[in-house]
Design a protein around this motif. Structure first.
Motif, PDB file in Angstrom:
ATOM      1  N   ASN A 130       0.831  -1.344   0.212  1.00  0.00           N
ATOM      2  CA  ASN A 130       0.244  -0.091   0.187  1.00  0.00           C
ATOM      3  C   ASN A 130       0.713   0.955  -0.406  1.00  0.00           C
ATOM      4  O   ASN A 130       0.677   1.859  -0.517  1.00  0.00           O
ATOM      5  CB  ASN A 130      -1.292  -0.048   1.651  1.00  0.00           C
ATOM      6  N   GLN A 131       2.149   1.240   1.030  1.00  0.00           N
ATOM      7  CA  GLN A 131       2.807   2.324   0.537  1.00  0.00           C
ATOM      8  C   GLN A 131       3.483   2.764  -0.432  1.00  0.00           C
ATOM      9  O   GLN A 131       3.754   3.568  -0.843  1.00  0.00           O
ATOM     10  CB  GLN A 131       3.781   1.932   1.755  1.00  0.00           C
ATOM     11  N   VAL A 132       3.705   1.813  -1.034  1.00  0.00           N
ATOM     12  CA  VAL A 132       4.707   1.592  -2.637  1.00  0.00           C
ATOM     13  C   VAL A 132       3.430   2.388  -3.759  1.00  0.00           C
ATOM     14  O   VAL A 132       3.429   3.570  -4.546  1.00  0.00           O
ATOM     15  CB  VAL A 132       5.200   0.018  -2.863  1.00  0.00           C
ATOM     16  N   LEU A 133       2.382   1.812  -3.415  1.00  0.00           N
ATOM     17  CA  LEU A 133       1.218   2.026  -4.770  1.00  0.00           C
ATOM     18  C   LEU A 133       0.909   3.254  -4.262  1.00  0.00           C
ATOM     19  O   LEU A 133       0.913   4.573  -5.168  1.00  0.00           O
ATOM     20  CB  LEU A 133      -0.131   1.875  -4.427  1.00  0.00           C
ATOM     21  N   GLU A 134       1.251   4.279  -2.862  1.00  0.00           N
ATOM     22  CA  GLU A 134       0.758   5.482  -2.939  1.00  0.00           C
ATOM     23  C   GLU A 134       2.003   6.779  -2.941  1.00  0.00           C
ATOM     24  O   GLU A 134       1.485   7.577  -3.460  1.00  0.00           O
ATOM     25  CB  GLU A 134       0.273   5.470  -0.803  1.00  0.00           C
ATOM     26  N   ASP A 135       3.439   5.478  -3.005  1.00  0.00           N
ATOM     27  CA  ASP A 135       4.508   6.480  -3.054  1.00  0.00           C
ATOM     28  C   ASP A 135       4.878   7.302  -4.628  1.00  0.00           C
ATOM     29  O   ASP A 135       4.923   8.062  -5.018  1.00  0.00           O
ATOM     30  CB  ASP A 135       5.937   6.261  -2.538  1.00  0.00           C
ATOM     31  N   VAL A 136       3.804   5.361  -5.567  1.00  0.00           N
ATOM     32  CA  VAL A 136       3.681   5.757  -6.887  1.00  0.00           C
ATOM     33  C   VAL A 136       3.238   7.269  -7.280  1.00  0.00           C
ATOM     34  O   VAL A 136       3.428   7.332  -8.068  1.00  0.00           O
ATOM     35  CB  VAL A 136       3.554   4.142  -7.233  1.00  0.00           C
ATOM     36  N   LYS A 137       1.948   6.896  -6.744  1.00  0.00           N
ATOM     37  CA  LYS A 137       1.115   7.346  -6.985  1.00  0.00           C
ATOM     38  C   LYS A 137       1.024   9.090  -7.356  1.00  0.00           C
ATOM     39  O   LYS A 137       1.001   9.695  -7.787  1.00  0.00           O
ATOM     40  CB  LYS A 137      -0.637   7.636  -6.722  1.00  0.00           C
ATOM     41  N   GLN A 138       2.023   9.392  -5.909  1.00  0.00           N
ATOM     42  CA  GLN A 138       2.305  10.800  -5.422  1.00  0.00           C
ATOM     43  C   GLN A 138       3.356  11.251  -6.881  1.00  0.00           C
ATOM     44  O   GLN A 138       3.121  12.190  -6.728  1.00  0.00           O
ATOM     45  CB  GLN A 138       2.865  10.713  -4.073  1.00  0.00           C
ATOM     46  N   LEU A 139       3.987  10.083  -7.036  1.00  0.00           N
ATOM     47  CA  LEU A 139       5.433  10.896  -7.827  1.00  0.00           C
ATOM     48  C   LEU A 139       4.004  10.946  -9.579  1.00  0.00           C
ATOM     49  O   LEU A 139       5.610  11.891 -10.541  1.00  0.00           O
ATOM     50  CB  LEU A 139       6.449   9.752  -7.653  1.00  0.00           C
ATOM     51  N   VAL A 140       3.484   9.869 -10.171  1.00  0.00           N
ATOM     52  CA  VAL A 140       3.813  10.153 -10.946  1.00  0.00           C
ATOM     53  C   VAL A 140       2.369  11.507 -11.371  1.00  0.00           C
ATOM     54  O   VAL A 140       2.711  12.265 -12.372  1.00  0.00           O
ATOM     55  CB  VAL A 140       2.639   8.366 -11.131  1.00  0.00           C
ATOM     56  N   GLU A 141       2.097  11.726 -10.410  1.00  0.00           N
ATOM     57  CA  GLU A 141       1.127  13.452 -10.759  1.00  0.00           C
ATOM     58  C   GLU A 141       2.208  14.355 -10.665  1.00  0.00           C
ATOM     59  O   GLU A 141       1.934  14.871 -10.871  1.00  0.00           O
ATOM     60  CB  GLU A 141       0.216  13.531  -9.026  1.00  0.00           C
ATOM     61  N   LEU A 142       3.349  14.305 -10.116  1.00  0.00           N
ATOM     62  CA  LEU A 142       4.637  15.103 -10.482  1.00  0.00           C
ATOM     63  C   LEU A 142       4.660  15.280 -11.549  1.00  0.00           C
ATOM     64  O   LEU A 142       5.267  16.237 -12.451  1.00  0.00           O
ATOM     65  CB  LEU A 142       5.520  14.985  -9.297  1.00  0.00           C
TER      66      LEU A 142
END
Length: 198
Positions: A130-142
């Protein structure tokens, strides 16, 4: 080979299990970029990513050859799950210093860990995923919009680069280039933001 390219993943798995080696070559060509990109993004080490990539497909080959492939879902999800589990295994090997040395046994020879419930997917795995997915999601938005769009189409909609190119009205090379830059930017941002994917 052209006829094989038209086959669905599950057909290719069956053909390979029946002895058609070329069928697995088609599966490999379909998923090697997706699998390697995920592993590389997770471990951020090219040599290690290559090792895990090889292990992923060796495990897939062995499972299919032994006729133990009984996945009811998509082959793509299955191969990505193998890669994910191998990344987690690598993460655990690198963090053995966090293990408790010499656990104390009771009079029956049991340790405190023997009394813990066993789950197919332990809490650590779920939290880490879950943490990996959340981190990836945040970076993808950038990411720049063109790169973000290609990445989302490829990994979340499971579109081919040909389909992405058609939907975006660009050449396949442009779509590939955008994906390459998206992955490079994600790795750079991960380092800048101290995000660890595995």
């Amino acid at each position: 080979m052209n006829a094989l390219n038209e086959c669905a993943d599950e057909q290719l798995v069956q053909l390979y299990a029946d002895g058609n080696a070329a069928a697995f070559d088609v599966l490999l060509s379909r998923y090697k970029r997706k699998v390697f990109s995920y592993i590389m993004l997770s471990v951020k080490d090219h040599d290690l990513a290559n090792d895990i990539f090889q292990d992923t497909f060796i495990k897939a080959i062995t499972t299919i050859r032994n006729r133990k492939y009984a996945e009811m879902g998509k082959f793509s999800a299955w191969i990505m799950r193998i890669a994910h589990n191998l990344v987690i295994d690598q993460y655990r090997r690198n963090n053995t210093e966090n293990m408790v040395p010499g656990e104390v046994e009771d009079e029956f020879g049991h340790t405190v860990f023997d009394t813990l419930p066993v789950y197919d997917r332990n809490v650590e795995d779920v939290m880490l995923e879950n943490q990996v997915l959340e981190d990836v999601k945040q970076l993808v938005e950038l990411l720049p919009e063109s790169q973000r769009t290609v990445l989302l189409m490829r990994f979340y909609q499971d579109l081919s680069f040909k389909e992405i190119a058609e939907k975006q009205g660009v050449s396949i090379n442009t779509a590939l280039g955008r994906m390459r830059y998206a992955l490079m930017n994600l790795r750079r941002m991960a380092e800048e933001h101290n995000v660890t994917f595995a």
